[in-house]
Write a protein that holds these residues in place. Structure first.
Motif, PDB file in Angstrom:
ATOM      1  N   SER A 184       0.835  -1.196   0.000  1.00  0.00           N
ATOM      2  CA  SER A 184       0.000   0.000   0.000  1.00  0.00           C
ATOM      3  C   SER A 184       0.877   1.256   0.000  1.00  0.00           C
ATOM      4  CB  SER A 184      -0.904   0.004   1.221  1.00  0.00           C
ATOM      5  OG  SER A 184      -1.577   1.236   1.352  1.00  0.00           O
TER       6      SER A 184
ATOM      7  N   PRO B 135      -2.470  -3.600   6.036  1.00  0.00           N
ATOM      8  CA  PRO B 135      -3.647  -3.234   5.249  1.00  0.00           C
ATOM      9  C   PRO B 135      -3.261  -2.808   3.831  1.00  0.00           C
ATOM     10  CG  PRO B 135      -3.715  -2.216   7.433  1.00  0.00           C
ATOM     11  CD  PRO B 135      -2.341  -2.814   7.277  1.00  0.00           C
ATOM     12  N   GLY B 136      -3.983  -3.344   2.853  1.00  0.00           N
ATOM     13  CA  GLY B 136      -3.758  -2.962   1.475  1.00  0.00           C
ATOM     14  C   GLY B 136      -2.581  -3.623   0.805  1.00  0.00           C
TER      15      GLY B 136
ATOM     16  N   SER C 132      -8.607  -7.631   1.416  1.00  0.00           N
ATOM     17  CA  SER C 132      -8.928  -7.867   2.827  1.00  0.00           C
ATOM     18  C   SER C 132      -8.957  -9.346   3.186  1.00  0.00           C
ATOM     19  CB  SER C 132     -10.279  -7.229   3.163  1.00  0.00           C
ATOM     20  OG  SER C 132     -11.303  -7.764   2.338  1.00  0.00           O
ATOM     21  N   SER C 133      -9.074 -10.208   2.171  1.00  0.00           N
ATOM     22  CA  SER C 133      -9.119 -11.647   2.417  1.00  0.00           C
ATOM     23  C   SER C 133      -8.560 -12.365   1.187  1.00  0.00           C
ATOM     24  CB  SER C 133     -10.554 -12.110   2.694  1.00  0.00           C
ATOM     25  OG  SER C 133     -11.394 -11.828   1.590  1.00  0.00           O
TER      26      SER C 133
ATOM     27  N   TRP D  82      -9.817  -5.696  -6.961  1.00  0.00           N
ATOM     28  CA  TRP D  82      -9.809  -6.462  -5.713  1.00  0.00           C
ATOM     29  C   TRP D  82      -8.834  -5.895  -4.685  1.00  0.00           C
ATOM     30  CZ3 TRP D  82      -4.813  -8.322  -5.719  1.00  0.00           C
ATOM     31  CH2 TRP D  82      -4.195  -8.457  -6.969  1.00  0.00           C
TER      32      TRP D  82
ATOM     33  N   PRO E  10      -7.808  -2.592  -2.217  1.00  0.00           N
ATOM     34  CA  PRO E  10      -6.995  -3.316  -1.232  1.00  0.00           C
ATOM     35  C   PRO E  10      -7.609  -4.666  -0.874  1.00  0.00           C
ATOM     36  CG  PRO E  10      -8.237  -1.586  -0.148  1.00  0.00           C
ATOM     37  CD  PRO E  10      -8.461  -1.412  -1.620  1.00  0.00           C
TER      38      PRO E  10
ATOM     39  N   PRO F 159      -3.539 -11.606   1.686  1.00  0.00           N
ATOM     40  CA  PRO F 159      -2.964 -10.469   2.411  1.00  0.00           C
ATOM     41  C   PRO F 159      -1.576 -10.801   2.959  1.00  0.00           C
ATOM     42  CG  PRO F 159      -5.248 -10.847   3.071  1.00  0.00           C
ATOM     43  CD  PRO F 159      -4.833 -12.036   2.254  1.00  0.00           C
TER      44      PRO F 159
END
Length: 225
Positions: A124, A187-188, A156-157, A152, A154, A183
């Motif tokens: 990110s 995050p991201g 998250s799963s 798709w 960022p 991931p």
């Protein structure tokens, strides 16, 4: 030369022994076997074999099909190291890696762990822009992600990214590039693995990647051993 056979076999005792016997009778050596998943009376196995120089790859399919109930899902050349502890060795290398090198190590080694063609690590940028991610590292043979719209991200799963999805460039669809992503690192951020011409990734492979990505995130944050 080494080849990777993906087989769908009846999940019953002795079936792998019968496959090994059929290949051995044809003069083909089995180097490694990975059981990918089991369910509904069948198992999916990745079998790496050494094929003598004077034999054609089709002889692998012919030999395997002599065993009743066995199907060949895919056959492709394989040049990765052949061992049974690839994930543990990768995590150990991550624990010893110098600061800032984890992404490059993952991109280089994940294709071998998952019998894939390439890997990319996306991170990110922390900015709410049209492209809020950047390529932190990419293995040899990885396609160019810069400039693509990734609906798709960022991430998250974990998710499978089949070759027929609309967001893929036309050239990627023509090459039947199959991908999966999980991931990693925050995050991201994401690990993306791919291979051209299939076979599609299975959910068991995706869950392995998600599990490994979670452990790798923790290990990479530890002080070097």
């Amino acid at each position: 030369m080494s080849y990777l056979l993906r087989l769908v076999v009846p999940d019953k005792p002795g079936i792998l022994g019968a496959v090994a016997t059929a290949l051995g009778t044809a003069g083909i050596d089995i180097v490694s076997v990975d059981v990918l998943e089991r369910g509904n009376g069948v198992a999916v196995d990745d079998v790496v074999v050494d094929l003598p120089r004077d034999r054609l790859p089709d002889s692998l399919i012919t030999a395997v099909r002599t065993v009743p109930g066995v199907e060949v899902e895919s056959l492709r050349p394989y040049a990765g190291p052949l061992d049974t502890h690839r994930e543990l060795e990768l995590l150990d290398a991550l624990a010893r890696a110098a600061e800032g090198t984890a992404a490059k190590l993952l991109a280089a080694e994940l294709p071998r762990v998952f019998h894939s063609g390439w890997a990319v690590v996306l991170e990110s940028t922390g900015e709410p822009s049209d492209e809020p991610w950047e390529v932190a590292a990419a293995s040899d043979a990885a396609p160019v992600f810069e400039g693509l719209t990734l609906p798709w991200m960022p991430l998250s799963s974990p998710r499978l990214l089949p070759s027929e999805e609309d967001w893929l460039p036309e050239r990627w669809q023509e090459m039947a590039i199959e991908m999966m992503a999980a991931p990693y690192g925050g995050p991201g951020c994401a690990l993306v693995l791919g291979r051209s011409g299939g076979p599609p990734y299975r959910r068991s492979e995706l869950m392995r990647l998600a599990h490994l990505g979670g452990i790798a995130t923790t290990v990479a944050s530890l002080p070097p051993a």
